[in-house]
Every structure is written in structure tokens, then in C-alpha cells.
Design a protein around this motif. Structure first.
Motif, PDB file in Angstrom:
ATOM      1  N   THR A 184       0.828  -1.355   0.274  1.00 36.85           N
ATOM      2  CA  THR A 184       0.093   0.511  -0.175  1.00 36.85           C
ATOM      3  C   THR A 184       0.568   1.375  -0.334  1.00 36.85           C
ATOM      4  OG1 THR A 184      -1.539  -1.228   0.783  1.00 36.85           O
ATOM      5  CG2 THR A 184      -1.876   1.139   1.454  1.00 36.85           C
ATOM      6  N   LYS A 185       0.866   2.093  -1.067  1.00 36.15           N
ATOM      7  CA  LYS A 185       1.547   3.380  -1.083  1.00 36.15           C
ATOM      8  C   LYS A 185       0.629   4.134  -0.008  1.00 36.15           C
ATOM      9  CE  LYS A 185       3.345   2.900  -5.700  1.00 36.15           C
ATOM     10  NZ  LYS A 185       4.518   2.944  -4.954  1.00 36.15           N
ATOM     11  N   VAL A 186       1.230   5.145   0.568  1.00 35.14           N
ATOM     12  CA  VAL A 186       0.727   6.307   1.772  1.00 35.14           C
ATOM     13  C   VAL A 186       0.987   7.811   1.470  1.00 35.14           C
ATOM     14  CG1 VAL A 186       0.440   7.172   3.929  1.00 35.14           C
ATOM     15  CG2 VAL A 186       1.513   4.853   3.463  1.00 35.14           C
ATOM     16  N   LYS A 192       7.825  16.018  -9.213  1.00 34.73           N
ATOM     17  CA  LYS A 192       7.691  14.854  -9.629  1.00 34.73           C
ATOM     18  C   LYS A 192       8.755  14.742 -10.331  1.00 34.73           C
ATOM     19  CE  LYS A 192       5.838  10.767 -11.659  1.00 34.73           C
ATOM     20  NZ  LYS A 192       5.912   9.757 -11.026  1.00 34.73           N
ATOM     21  N   THR A 193       9.635  15.104 -11.312  1.00 36.22           N
ATOM     22  CA  THR A 193      10.351  15.316 -12.173  1.00 36.22           C
ATOM     23  C   THR A 193      12.099  14.919 -11.140  1.00 36.22           C
ATOM     24  OG1 THR A 193      10.031  17.015 -13.634  1.00 36.22           O
ATOM     25  CG2 THR A 193      12.714  16.042 -13.615  1.00 36.22           C
ATOM     26  N   GLY A 194      11.867  15.829  -9.888  1.00 40.18           N
ATOM     27  CA  GLY A 194      13.003  14.742  -9.042  1.00 40.18           C
ATOM     28  C   GLY A 194      12.113  14.021  -8.475  1.00 40.18           C
ATOM     29  N   ASP A 239      10.092   7.957  -9.000  1.00 39.56           N
ATOM     30  CA  ASP A 239       9.984   6.702  -8.393  1.00 39.56           C
ATOM     31  C   ASP A 239       8.619   6.569  -7.755  1.00 39.56           C
ATOM     32  OD1 ASP A 239      10.905   7.862  -7.132  1.00 39.56           O
ATOM     33  OD2 ASP A 239      11.829   6.270  -5.629  1.00 39.56           O
ATOM     34  N   LYS A 240       7.987   8.086  -7.349  1.00 41.32           N
ATOM     35  CA  LYS A 240       7.017   8.197  -6.951  1.00 41.32           C
ATOM     36  C   LYS A 240       5.816   8.762  -7.431  1.00 41.32           C
ATOM     37  CE  LYS A 240       9.237   9.801  -2.730  1.00 41.32           C
ATOM     38  NZ  LYS A 240       8.912  10.681  -1.071  1.00 41.32           N
ATOM     39  N   LYS A 299      -0.641   8.753 -12.299  1.00 40.78           N
ATOM     40  CA  LYS A 299      -0.493   7.109 -12.622  1.00 40.78           C
ATOM     41  C   LYS A 299      -2.510   7.113 -12.537  1.00 40.78           C
ATOM     42  CE  LYS A 299      -0.189   3.084 -11.825  1.00 40.78           C
ATOM     43  NZ  LYS A 299       0.065   2.416 -13.310  1.00 40.78           N
ATOM     44  N   HIS A 300      -3.145   8.406 -12.413  1.00 39.62           N
ATOM     45  CA  HIS A 300      -4.714   8.013 -12.021  1.00 39.62           C
ATOM     46  C   HIS A 300      -5.533   9.215 -12.099  1.00 39.62           C
ATOM     47  CE1 HIS A 300      -3.901   4.078 -10.668  1.00 39.62           C
ATOM     48  NE2 HIS A 300      -4.947   4.194 -11.695  1.00 39.62           N
TER      49      HIS A 300
END
Length: 334
Positions: free
Chosen positions: A114-116, A198-200, A203-204, A225-226
Motif C-alpha cells: 500500500t502506498k501512503v 515529480k521530475t525529481g 519513482d513516486k 497514474k490516475h
């Protein structure tokens, strides 16, 4: 894949029986009931492996916003570690100051795949600025206020696996040229910070929430992502389709990642509207909606407001959330 689903939902069924009375416990009482992890470590390790594989598979995604305002918990319902294991993403509503137990809970749910995350809302920042101007506590420009808030809130990201960027705004077809230019300037300021982050942090996770049709020449959606559509105020499942089609009006809006938002029922017994479509649970009706086919867009999943409210069910903790997940991602029959 069949074994993945069976392992996930069978163990969920086992654990729910031991958890159904947890919300009556006082947090500071030392009660240590061995769970599957302690009783059978090998089986639990296999369960986690299957659970993570399930979340990596093609399935209807589930986001959930969790009210973590209570920093001295007195119920298991105030722990994200007690939410259903099948949640894909949990957004902490108060990300600024995390207690030690919250950081530990975050690590626990991460072992389950699960991602937080947390949410940065342009609309909330704008509303707070307007209120402070009215109160006389803010005399600077919105540009300055927005930059200050974004710098502060993006600074929370280190503890999280990603963020949700919320922008509802106003439909540009109703704007004058001057209003449109102002909206474009504000959008650029907001999304440039988000895109730089986001560019930096490739992976997130980055997810958009709001009205895509209100964006002006923004390309951020391709990095998301969504796309969580602003459907939390609709009154029946038919309106979910209307909102989805309106979102497609925007230029360059990806249509393969639409998620719809609903709320759990209120803990106030007198509130018969929050979390309902008429007399039906919005959570369940929206879950069924995601299983229907659309030729021109993808119904990718569900996002749930105030997920913690559903913990408090006499029959089973998170009864309706688990039911919605099973509707969207049913365990295969033998």
C-alpha cells in the motif's frame, strides 16, 4: 492469478473475525492477541507476497482518504494499519505533523504494497487565502500566498510515497479573457511546482484530482497514474458517467485512468445523505459502476473519502469498504 485472489481474500476473511470488536478497546491497554504473522510466519510471508502481486496486477484500484487528526489514538479505527489490506493508496488528510505511531503504521501498510500519500489542494489554498483576506489576517497577493503554501506543503513529501494534486477551479468557457489569463497563471504556478517535484521523484506516485476539463494548456495529466474525478457530490450512479464524459472535453485528457470518488456514511446517525445515493450506499453503487464497460474511457477504480468511518460496524470492521473491493475485484470461483 487465481491463487493470488484466493490467498488475499481468504486471509482477509480470517483476520476480520478477530478485528470486529477492536474499536471498543482502549488504546493504552496492553492487549496482545497473536495474529497470523506470529502464529504462522511462513504463511503470512506468502500472503504478503500474493497481496503485493495482486496490487501489481490489472485490477480496479482503490484510493482512500484517512482522517489522521487524532494524535493520541484510543481506537484501532484511528490506525491506518487496521484498514483493509486491499487498499492500494491511502491519503493522510493531515500530513504536516506525524506521530510516531503513524510513521510505524505507514511502514506496516507498505509491507502490504500500500502506498501512503497526501493531497495538495489548489482550491483549499485559494479558499484559505480568501478567508484570511476577509478576516484581515492576510494582506499580500495570492501569488505570494500560493508560492509560500506550495513550498511548505511540498516539503511534507519526504515521509510519503507520493501525492495527489487537486485542482477543481472554474470552467473556462464561462470566463472572460482576463479571467482566463488569471486562471492560467495560477494553474501554471501550481502545476509547475507539482511537475518539478515529480521530475525529481520519478519513482513516486502522482495522481490528479478534480475537473480535468478546467485545465488550460496543462500537460501534467500524462504524468499522473490516475485521474480522480470530482464525483463526491453526485447523487446517483448515472451522474458518474456524466462527469466522466465532461472530463473528456478537455484537450489531451488521458481517458484510460478515470477513478470516481465517493464518501463513506457519516458517523452522525441523523445524516442520511452523506455516503448515500438516495437510500443506497454510494460506496457500493459506485463500485458496481466501475465494473460496467465504456467504449471510450476506462473505469479504473474508486476513491473513498473518510474511509475510517466504515471501521465502526457491529458486524465487521470496514464492512462496506470490503464489500466494494470485492464487487470490483471478486475472488474467482473454483
Amino acid at each position: 492469478m487465481k491463487n493470488i485472489f484466493i490467498a488475499v481474500f481468504c486471509l482477509a476473511g480470517i483476520t476480520c473475525f478477530s478485528a470486529c470488536d477492536d474499536w471498543t478497546e482502549i488504546e493504552n491497554v496492553d492487549i496482545n492477541t497473536p495474529g497470523m504473522q506470529e502464529q504462522n510466519p511462513a504463511a503470512y510471508a506468502k500472503y504478503l507476497q500474493n497481496l503485493i502481486a495482486y496490487k501489481s496486477s490489472d485490477h480496479k484500484v482503490v484510493y482512500a482518504w484517512f482522517d489522521n487528526s487524532e494524535k493520541t489514538p484510543f481506537s484501532r479505527g484511528q490506525h491506518i494499519s487496521d484498514t483493509p489490506d486491499s487498499l492500494d493508496v491511502i491519503s493522510m488528510m493531515y500530513p504536516a505533523e506525524l506521530a510516531e505511531f503513524e510513521l510505524a503504521d505507514m511502514q506496516t501498510v507498505r509491507t502490504k504494497g500500500t502506498k501512503v500519500v497526501y493531497t495538495i489542494s489548489f482550491d483549499k489554498i485559494q479558499k484559505e487565502y480568501t478567508e484570511k483576506v476577509k478576516e484581515g489576517t492576510e494582506t499580500g497577493t495570492f501569488d505570494t500566498y500560493l508560492k509560500s503554501e506550495l513550498d511548505k506543503q511540498i516539503g511534507y513529501a519526504g515521509n510519503f510515497d507520493g501525492l495527489i494534486a487537486e485542482y477543481k477551479g472554474t470552467n473556462p468557457i464561462y470566463m472572460s479573457a482576463e479571467q482566463k489569463a488569471e486562471a492560467k497563471k495560477n494553474q501554471d504556478a501550481f502545476f509547475s511546482v507539482v511537475s518539478t517535484w515529480k521530475t525529481g521523484n520519478a519513482d513516486k506516485l502522482l495522481t490528479f484530482q478534480g475537473y480535468p476539463e478546467n485545465l488550460l494548456e496543462q500537460t501534467v495529466l500524462t504524468s499522473c497514474k490516475h485521474i480522480i474525478l470530482a464525483t463526491d457530490n453526485v447523487t446517483d450512479d448515472a451522474q458518474l458517467s456524466v462527469v466522466a464524459r465532461l472530463a473528456m472535453v478537455g484537450a489531451g485528457v488521458p481517458t484510460d485512468r478515470f477513478v470516481v470518488a465517493v464518501s463513506t456514511a457519516s458517523l452522525d446517525a441523523a445524516d442520511k445523505q452523506t455516503g448515500f445515493y438516495d437510500t443506497d450506499r454510494a460506496l457500493l453503487e459506485a463500485a458496481y459502476w466501475t465494473t460496467e464497460h465504456s467504449d471510450d474511457y476506462t473505469r479504473a477504480g474508486l476513491a473513498i473519502y473518510n474511509v475510517q468511518n466504515d471501521y465502526y460496524n457491529a458486524a465487521n470492521t470496514y464492512l462496506y469498504v470490503k464489500s466494494a473491493i470485492n464487487i470490483m475485484n471478486p475472488a474467482p470461483k473454483k
